[in-house]
Design a protein around this motif. Structure first.
Motif, PDB file in Angstrom:
ATOM      1  N   GLU A  63       0.900  -1.439   0.176  1.00  0.00           N
ATOM      2  CA  GLU A  63       0.097  -0.288  -0.060  1.00  0.00           C
ATOM      3  C   GLU A  63       1.161   1.036   0.206  1.00  0.00           C
ATOM      4  OE1 GLU A  63      -1.754  -2.865   3.282  1.00  0.00           O
ATOM      5  OE2 GLU A  63       0.053  -2.039   2.387  1.00  0.00           O
ATOM      6  N   VAL A 110     -13.224  -2.238   4.147  1.00  0.00           N
ATOM      7  CA  VAL A 110     -13.198  -0.758   4.137  1.00  0.00           C
ATOM      8  C   VAL A 110     -14.358  -0.718   2.543  1.00  0.00           C
ATOM      9  CG1 VAL A 110     -13.149   1.357   2.955  1.00  0.00           C
ATOM     10  CG2 VAL A 110     -12.031   0.522   5.564  1.00  0.00           C
ATOM     11  N   GLY A 161       0.301  -2.268   6.029  1.00  0.00           N
ATOM     12  CA  GLY A 161      -0.495  -0.970   6.225  1.00  0.00           C
ATOM     13  C   GLY A 161      -0.386  -0.263   5.295  1.00  0.00           C
ATOM     14  N   TYR A 196      -4.583   1.214   7.230  1.00  0.00           N
ATOM     15  CA  TYR A 196      -5.360   0.814   5.781  1.00  0.00           C
ATOM     16  C   TYR A 196      -4.627  -0.414   5.422  1.00  0.00           C
ATOM     17  CZ  TYR A 196      -8.994   4.517   6.068  1.00  0.00           C
ATOM     18  OH  TYR A 196     -10.390   4.947   6.850  1.00  0.00           O
ATOM     19  N   TYR A 197      -5.403  -1.704   5.245  1.00  0.00           N
ATOM     20  CA  TYR A 197      -4.392  -2.831   4.480  1.00  0.00           C
ATOM     21  C   TYR A 197      -5.572  -3.281   3.664  1.00  0.00           C
ATOM     22  CZ  TYR A 197      -2.633  -3.110   9.565  1.00  0.00           C
ATOM     23  OH  TYR A 197      -2.629  -2.895  10.834  1.00  0.00           O
ATOM     24  N   CYS A 198      -4.626  -3.487   2.143  1.00  0.00           N
ATOM     25  CA  CYS A 198      -5.556  -4.034   0.926  1.00  0.00           C
ATOM     26  C   CYS A 198      -4.388  -5.319   1.262  1.00  0.00           C
ATOM     27  CB  CYS A 198      -4.076  -3.259   0.080  1.00  0.00           C
ATOM     28  SG  CYS A 198      -4.446  -3.903  -1.540  1.00  0.00           S
ATOM     29  N   ASP A 203     -11.948   8.357  10.355  1.00  0.00           N
ATOM     30  CA  ASP A 203     -11.448   6.886   9.102  1.00  0.00           C
ATOM     31  C   ASP A 203      -9.938   7.101   9.589  1.00  0.00           C
ATOM     32  OD1 ASP A 203     -13.585   9.133   7.277  1.00  0.00           O
ATOM     33  OD2 ASP A 203     -13.813   7.849   7.797  1.00  0.00           O
ATOM     34  N   ARG A 247      -9.947  -4.936  13.151  1.00  0.00           N
ATOM     35  CA  ARG A 247     -10.471  -5.006  11.955  1.00  0.00           C
ATOM     36  C   ARG A 247     -11.583  -5.015  10.923  1.00  0.00           C
ATOM     37  NH1 ARG A 247      -6.601  -9.164   8.371  1.00  0.00           N
ATOM     38  NH2 ARG A 247      -9.037 -10.126   9.052  1.00  0.00           N
ATOM     39  N   TRP A 252      -9.526  -3.223   0.524  1.00  0.00           N
ATOM     40  CA  TRP A 252      -9.130  -2.907   1.708  1.00  0.00           C
ATOM     41  C   TRP A 252     -10.314  -2.728   2.554  1.00  0.00           C
ATOM     42  CZ3 TRP A 252      -5.110   0.200   0.744  1.00  0.00           C
ATOM     43  CH2 TRP A 252      -4.594   0.644  -0.314  1.00  0.00           C
ATOM     44  N   TYR A 253      -9.212  -2.473   3.550  1.00  0.00           N
ATOM     45  CA  TYR A 253      -9.811  -2.767   5.343  1.00  0.00           C
ATOM     46  C   TYR A 253      -9.183  -2.164   6.471  1.00  0.00           C
ATOM     47  CZ  TYR A 253     -11.260  -7.489   3.565  1.00  0.00           C
ATOM     48  OH  TYR A 253     -12.124  -8.756   2.669  1.00  0.00           O
ATOM     49  N   ARG A 254      -9.304  -1.429   7.090  1.00  0.00           N
ATOM     50  CA  ARG A 254      -8.703  -0.675   7.805  1.00  0.00           C
ATOM     51  C   ARG A 254      -8.974  -0.835   9.323  1.00  0.00           C
ATOM     52  NH1 ARG A 254     -12.907   4.894   7.012  1.00  0.00           N
ATOM     53  NH2 ARG A 254     -14.355   4.327   8.776  1.00  0.00           N
ATOM     54  N   GLY A 257      -1.174   7.139   2.258  1.00  0.00           N
ATOM     55  CA  GLY A 257      -1.679   7.231   3.119  1.00  0.00           C
ATOM     56  C   GLY A 257      -0.812   8.579   3.795  1.00  0.00           C
TER      57      GLY A 257
END
Length: 114
Positions: free
Chosen positions: A6, A48, A107, A93-95, A89, A45, A36-38, A9
């Motif tokens: 990622e 998103v 992340g 954030y993770y892909c 927000d 977690r 996408w997760y956060r 950010g």
């Protein structure tokens, strides 16, 4: 085996925008469902946004209408366009490629100041 990294950010003021990128290597991205997760401090977690290999998208309720997930298979990259950002927000954030048992990035931190 696919690997994802990622980027994009950073720190942004409330109401601002950021675009996250997820670059894949080791395999072609087009065959994978992407997501996408956060994870915010002290929270679990959460999803998103997700996009299937066929381009079908889904969003978490908290980001609907503000975030857009997309993919460019030619560039082996997925994106998360985040608009109207809010302090809530703020998260790492993770892909993800290929689902929970697939590949995860390290992340990228997104911080939204009020």
């Amino acid at each position: 085996q696919v690997h994802v990294v990622e980027s994009g950010g950073g720190l942004v003021q409330s109401g601002g925008s950021l675009r996250l990128s997820c670059a894949a290597s080791g395999s072609t991205l087009s065959i994978y469902d992407m997501g996408w997760y956060r994870r915010a401090p002290g929270k679990q977690r959460e999803v998103v946004a997700t996009i299937t290999s066929g381009g079908i998208t889904n969003y978490g309720d908290s980001v609907k209408g503000r975030f857009t997930i997309s993919r460019d298979n030619a560039k082996n990259t997925a994106y998360l366009q985040m608009n109207s950002l809010k302090p809530e927000d703020t998260a790492v954030y993770y892909c993800n490629a290929g689902g929970r048992m697939g590949a995860w990035g390290q992340g990228t931190q997104v911080t939204v100041s009020s």
